[in-house]
Design a protein around this motif. Structure first.
Motif, PDB file in Angstrom:
ATOM      1  N   SER A  27      13.549   9.937  69.187  1.00 37.07           N
ATOM      2  CA  SER A  27      12.463   9.613  70.123  1.00 37.07           C
ATOM      3  C   SER A  27      12.039   8.160  69.965  1.00 37.07           C
ATOM      4  O   SER A  27      11.763   7.475  70.955  1.00 37.07           O
ATOM      5  N   PHE A  28      11.984   7.693  68.724  1.00 43.50           N
ATOM      6  CA  PHE A  28      11.634   6.302  68.481  1.00 43.50           C
ATOM      7  C   PHE A  28      12.667   5.375  69.118  1.00 43.50           C
ATOM      8  O   PHE A  28      12.308   4.411  69.794  1.00 43.50           O
ATOM      9  N   SER A  39      14.631   5.909  71.579  1.00 45.88           N
ATOM     10  CA  SER A  39      14.513   5.978  73.036  1.00 45.88           C
ATOM     11  C   SER A  39      13.319   5.152  73.527  1.00 45.88           C
ATOM     12  O   SER A  39      13.451   4.351  74.459  1.00 45.88           O
ATOM     13  N   GLY A  40      12.164   5.348  72.905  1.00 47.17           N
ATOM     14  CA  GLY A  40      10.983   4.564  73.295  1.00 47.17           C
ATOM     15  C   GLY A  40      11.177   3.080  73.066  1.00 47.17           C
ATOM     16  O   GLY A  40      10.797   2.246  73.898  1.00 47.17           O
ATOM     17  N   PHE A  41      11.783   2.739  71.939  1.00 43.70           N
ATOM     18  CA  PHE A  41      12.089   1.349  71.612  1.00 43.70           C
ATOM     19  C   PHE A  41      12.981   0.742  72.696  1.00 43.70           C
ATOM     20  O   PHE A  41      12.710  -0.350  73.213  1.00 43.70           O
ATOM     21  N   HIS A  45      13.612   1.778  75.852  1.00 45.70           N
ATOM     22  CA  HIS A  45      12.977   1.690  77.173  1.00 45.70           C
ATOM     23  C   HIS A  45      11.925   0.571  77.214  1.00 45.70           C
ATOM     24  O   HIS A  45      11.834  -0.166  78.205  1.00 45.70           O
ATOM     25  N   THR A  46      11.152   0.438  76.156  1.00 45.95           N
ATOM     26  CA  THR A  46      10.108  -0.597  76.115  1.00 45.95           C
ATOM     27  C   THR A  46      10.724  -1.989  76.172  1.00 45.95           C
ATOM     28  O   THR A  46      10.306  -2.829  76.990  1.00 45.95           O
ATOM     29  N   SER A  69       3.019   3.165  62.007  1.00 44.07           N
ATOM     30  CA  SER A  69       2.367   4.061  62.952  1.00 44.07           C
ATOM     31  C   SER A  69       1.647   5.215  62.278  1.00 44.07           C
ATOM     32  O   SER A  69       0.981   5.992  62.927  1.00 44.07           O
TER      33      SER A  69
END
Length: 141
Positions: A57-58, A60-62, A64-65, A136
């Motif tokens: 998930s990290f 993926s978020g990384f 996309h961001t 985080s």
């Protein structure tokens, strides 16, 4: 005392008691051990599954961001970085991450981690996933 069949049966039952109790104890211990092993296996699998899920998930978020931040850049370095990010995101989409029994899972995760490190190098950011998780931990929603 008579030496009839009753005496032999009594004698056999005394001699065989040790063997019978040992067999009963083995079966009972085996059943308890198997149940405990299943419980521990489930806990272990859930823990490692959660860690793997957080890592994916990290990534993926990384991806996309950073892609959103860089996609409007016109310089060749930005385009190269966006292509690397798209490659990372593509690996994430194509991997059988929803099947923990997949034989390709470890191989795919190794590829994803390698691509993540490559992207981090291109972006000049830390590639240690644990560093991001530590920062985080203090965050609450």
């Amino acid at each position: 005392m008579s030496e009839g069949p009753e005496a032999e049966d009594l004698f056999d039952s005394i001699l065989m008691a040790d063997e019978r109790f040992r067999g009963d104890g083995y079966r009972e211990g085996f059943e308890r051990g198997a149940n405990r092993g299943l419980q521990e296996g489930r806990r272990h699998g859930a823990l490692h599954g959660a860690k793997l899920s957080a890592e994916v998930s990290f990534y993926s978020g990384f991806g996309h961001t950073w892609k959103c931040l860089l996609q409007n850049g016109t310089d060749p370095r930005s385009r190269k970085r966006v292509r690397a990010l798209e490659s990372l995101l593509s690996l994430l989409e194509q991997s059988p991450l929803d099947n923990p029994q997949s034989e390709k899972l470890k191989e795919d995760m190794d590829k994803i981690r390698a691509r993540f490190r490559q992207v981090c190098s291109m972006l000049n950011v830390s590639a240690d996933f644990k560093d991001f998780m530590k920062s985080s931990e203090g965050t609450s929603f």
